[in-house]
Design a protein around this motif. Structure first.
Motif, PDB file in Angstrom:
ATOM      1  N   GLY A 188       6.270 -51.647  37.149  1.00 40.16           N
ATOM      2  CA  GLY A 188       7.081 -52.799  36.755  1.00 40.16           C
ATOM      3  C   GLY A 188       8.543 -52.621  37.113  1.00 40.16           C
ATOM      4  O   GLY A 188       9.187 -53.548  37.629  1.00 40.16           O
ATOM      5  N   GLU A 189       9.089 -51.432  36.849  1.00 42.16           N
ATOM      6  CA  GLU A 189      10.486 -51.164  37.182  1.00 42.16           C
ATOM      7  C   GLU A 189      10.733 -51.288  38.679  1.00 42.16           C
ATOM      8  O   GLU A 189      11.724 -51.876  39.115  1.00 42.16           O
ATOM      9  N   LYS A 190       9.825 -50.745  39.464  1.00 49.68           N
ATOM     10  CA  LYS A 190       9.965 -50.799  40.922  1.00 49.68           C
ATOM     11  C   LYS A 190       9.883 -52.235  41.423  1.00 49.68           C
ATOM     12  O   LYS A 190      10.709 -52.677  42.223  1.00 49.68           O
ATOM     13  N   ASN A 191       8.925 -52.966  40.955  1.00 44.60           N
ATOM     14  CA  ASN A 191       8.679 -54.294  41.489  1.00 44.60           C
ATOM     15  C   ASN A 191       9.583 -55.368  40.920  1.00 44.60           C
ATOM     16  O   ASN A 191       9.834 -56.364  41.580  1.00 44.60           O
ATOM     17  N   ILE A 192      10.114 -55.179  39.712  1.00 46.45           N
ATOM     18  CA  ILE A 192      11.063 -56.170  39.203  1.00 46.45           C
ATOM     19  C   ILE A 192      12.347 -56.138  40.014  1.00 46.45           C
ATOM     20  O   ILE A 192      12.941 -57.160  40.288  1.00 46.45           O
ATOM     21  N   HIS A 193      12.745 -54.939  40.463  1.00 39.48           N
ATOM     22  CA  HIS A 193      13.944 -54.833  41.302  1.00 39.48           C
ATOM     23  C   HIS A 193      13.694 -55.451  42.680  1.00 39.48           C
ATOM     24  O   HIS A 193      14.588 -56.074  43.236  1.00 39.48           O
ATOM     25  N   ALA A 194      12.504 -55.296  43.192  1.00 40.85           N
ATOM     26  CA  ALA A 194      12.167 -55.912  44.476  1.00 40.85           C
ATOM     27  C   ALA A 194      12.192 -57.434  44.352  1.00 40.85           C
ATOM     28  O   ALA A 194      12.684 -58.124  45.238  1.00 40.85           O
ATOM     29  N   LEU A 195      11.694 -57.949  43.234  1.00 41.88           N
ATOM     30  CA  LEU A 195      11.715 -59.400  43.000  1.00 41.88           C
ATOM     31  C   LEU A 195      13.146 -59.895  42.863  1.00 41.88           C
ATOM     32  O   LEU A 195      13.498 -60.941  43.422  1.00 41.88           O
ATOM     33  N   GLU A 196      13.990 -59.153  42.142  1.00 41.60           N
ATOM     34  CA  GLU A 196      15.401 -59.519  42.015  1.00 41.60           C
ATOM     35  C   GLU A 196      16.086 -59.562  43.371  1.00 41.60           C
ATOM     36  O   GLU A 196      16.855 -60.469  43.665  1.00 41.60           O
ATOM     37  N   ALA A 197      15.773 -58.584  44.228  1.00 38.25           N
ATOM     38  CA  ALA A 197      16.379 -58.524  45.561  1.00 38.25           C
ATOM     39  C   ALA A 197      15.939 -59.725  46.402  1.00 38.25           C
ATOM     40  O   ALA A 197      16.730 -60.283  47.169  1.00 38.25           O
ATOM     41  N   ASN A 198      14.673 -60.124  46.272  1.00 36.12           N
ATOM     42  CA  ASN A 198      14.157 -61.252  47.052  1.00 36.12           C
ATOM     43  C   ASN A 198      14.733 -62.581  46.574  1.00 36.12           C
ATOM     44  O   ASN A 198      14.817 -63.535  47.349  1.00 36.12           O
ATOM     45  N   GLN A 199      15.150 -62.667  45.312  1.00 40.50           N
ATOM     46  CA  GLN A 199      15.699 -63.924  44.782  1.00 40.50           C
ATOM     47  C   GLN A 199      17.179 -64.052  45.038  1.00 40.50           C
ATOM     48  O   GLN A 199      17.753 -65.102  44.835  1.00 40.50           O
ATOM     49  N   SER A 200      17.817 -62.964  45.480  1.00 40.49           N
ATOM     50  CA  SER A 200      19.276 -63.011  45.734  1.00 40.49           C
ATOM     51  C   SER A 200      19.602 -63.723  47.008  1.00 40.49           C
ATOM     52  O   SER A 200      18.921 -63.856  47.926  1.00 40.49           O
TER      53      SER A 200
END
Length: 114
Positions: free
Chosen positions: A102-114
């Protein structure tokens, strides 16, 4: 809810997900895995957004399924602590892996939404 199941016909994955599934069960187990025991109000504070009724019902279900232990101390005021049973402790490496994912993928999702 304690499950009355035909264990001969039950898929092990289905059984596992029925026991630990639900919106709040994994977050509860994650909190319980972080320390030896925890009191109800502290657990509720750590679970942002959970209602008292929901927490009580989830804890009862996890207790009925042998994952969580409830220990009541005969003190004034009364004190109740929750902890993982040996069966619940077997889930800790899985919970840690899910949290890490979850920690790894939530940051990836945040990066994709930026």
């Amino acid at each position: 809810m304690k499950y009355e199941l035909n264990l001969e016909q039950l898929c092990p994955a289905t059984f596992a997900f029925q026991v630990i599934g639900g919106k709040w069960n994994l977050p509860i187990l994650a909190c319980l895995s972080e320390q030896e025991s925890i009191r109800y109000n502290e657990l509720k504070r750590r679970l942002n957004g959970i209602t008292g009724t929901t927490l009580t019902n989830c804890l009862k279900e996890l207790i009925d399924n042998g994952i969580v232990n409830r220990q009541q101390f005969n003190e004034i005021p009364p004190r109740v602590e929750y902890s993982l049973t040996p069966s619940g402790k077997e889930l800790v490496p899985l919970i840690e892996a899910i949290v890490a994912w979850g920690e790894k993928n939530i940051h990836a999702l945040e990066a994709n939404q930026s």
